[in-house]
Write a protein that holds these residues in place. Structure first.
Motif, mmCIF file in Angstrom:
data_model
loop_
_atom_site.group_PDB
_atom_site.id
_atom_site.type_symbol
_atom_site.label_atom_id
_atom_site.label_comp_id
_atom_site.label_asym_id
_atom_site.label_seq_id
_atom_site.Cartn_x
_atom_site.Cartn_y
_atom_site.Cartn_z
ATOM 1 N N GLU A 1 0.826 -1.209 0.000
ATOM 2 C CA GLU A 1 0.000 0.000 0.000
ATOM 3 C C GLU A 1 0.858 1.256 0.000
ATOM 4 N N ARG B 1 1.246 4.137 -3.061
ATOM 5 C CA ARG B 1 0.977 5.563 -2.857
ATOM 6 C C ARG B 1 2.193 6.411 -3.224
ATOM 7 N N CYS C 1 2.435 6.689 -6.923
ATOM 8 C CA CYS C 1 1.434 7.636 -7.419
ATOM 9 C C CYS C 1 1.910 9.077 -7.262
#
Length: 207
Positions: free
Chosen positions: A46, A50, A53
């Motif tokens: 996770e 992120r 991104c």
């Protein structure tokens, strides 16, 4: 820590039998490892997703202040998870040559890339003038150092008085004192935490 503390406290009937306690504790920790090992991987993925991104956003625009702060926290959290994960595999593989941070992960490449972006120099103030053109900056910097190193060299002289300090009698006596319990504890605590003093697998970090 709470699992170890609770299990250890519930084995009061085995007081003094440390080896028996460790055997029972190993079974509890194995069960915990089977149940919780996927939680670490899921959180790790996770965080990486992120960060990836935000990196893509940074390639097309400047990140907002909140995004920069979030990215900083994510990198710190990922660094902790990376060291923890590598520590687990190092203990499982029993290889002492593997150091934390040695694995060639994309995380470290991204960290270097992000750090390089933050250290980029966009301009410089020379005298009372602010310059941002790279060509002009190169000329100014070259002229500055050329003038700086073209100065006449000076001959320096210095008289050295080497008055070495000597140990006092009380200090000499302290060197011959028997080791104290505090010194012994510090020596044990400074050992490699990944070394296991016995074949049971519990290393010094655990103790």
């Amino acid at each position: 820590m709470s699992i170890i503390r609770n299990e250890w406290g519930s084995m009061g009937y085995l007081n003094g039998q440390v080896s028996e306690k460790l055997k029972k504790l190993k079974g509890v920790l194995r069960k915990w490892n089977r149940e919780e090992r996927y939680t670490l991987d899921r959180r790790f993925n996770e965080i990486e997703s992120r960060i990836r991104c935000l990196d893509e956003y940074s390639d097309v625009r400047d990140l907002f202040e909140l995004e920069l702060e979030e990215l900083k926290i994510l990198y710190l959290e990922l660094r902790v998870f990376s060291r923890f994960k590598e520590s687990i595999w190092r203990q499982k593989s029993r290889m002492t040559w593997l150091k934390v941070g040695d694995s060639n992960t994309t995380f470290f490449h991204r960290a270097v890339k992000f750090k390089a972006k933050r250290k980029t120099v966009y301009g410089m103030k020379i005298g009372n003038e602010w310059l941002s053109d790279p060509k002009v900056l190169k000329v100014k910097m070259f002229n500055f150092f050329r003038n700086h190193f073209s100065c006449h060299s000076r001959k320096w002289s210095m008289d050295l008085e080497l008055n070495f300090k000597r140990l006092r009698d009380i200090d000499i006596a302290s060197l011959e004192r028997p080791f104290s319990m505090k010194e012994i504890k510090e020596a044990v605590w400074s050992c490699d935490e990944n070394k296991a003093p016995g074949p049971d697998g519990f290393n010094l970090c655990f103790f």
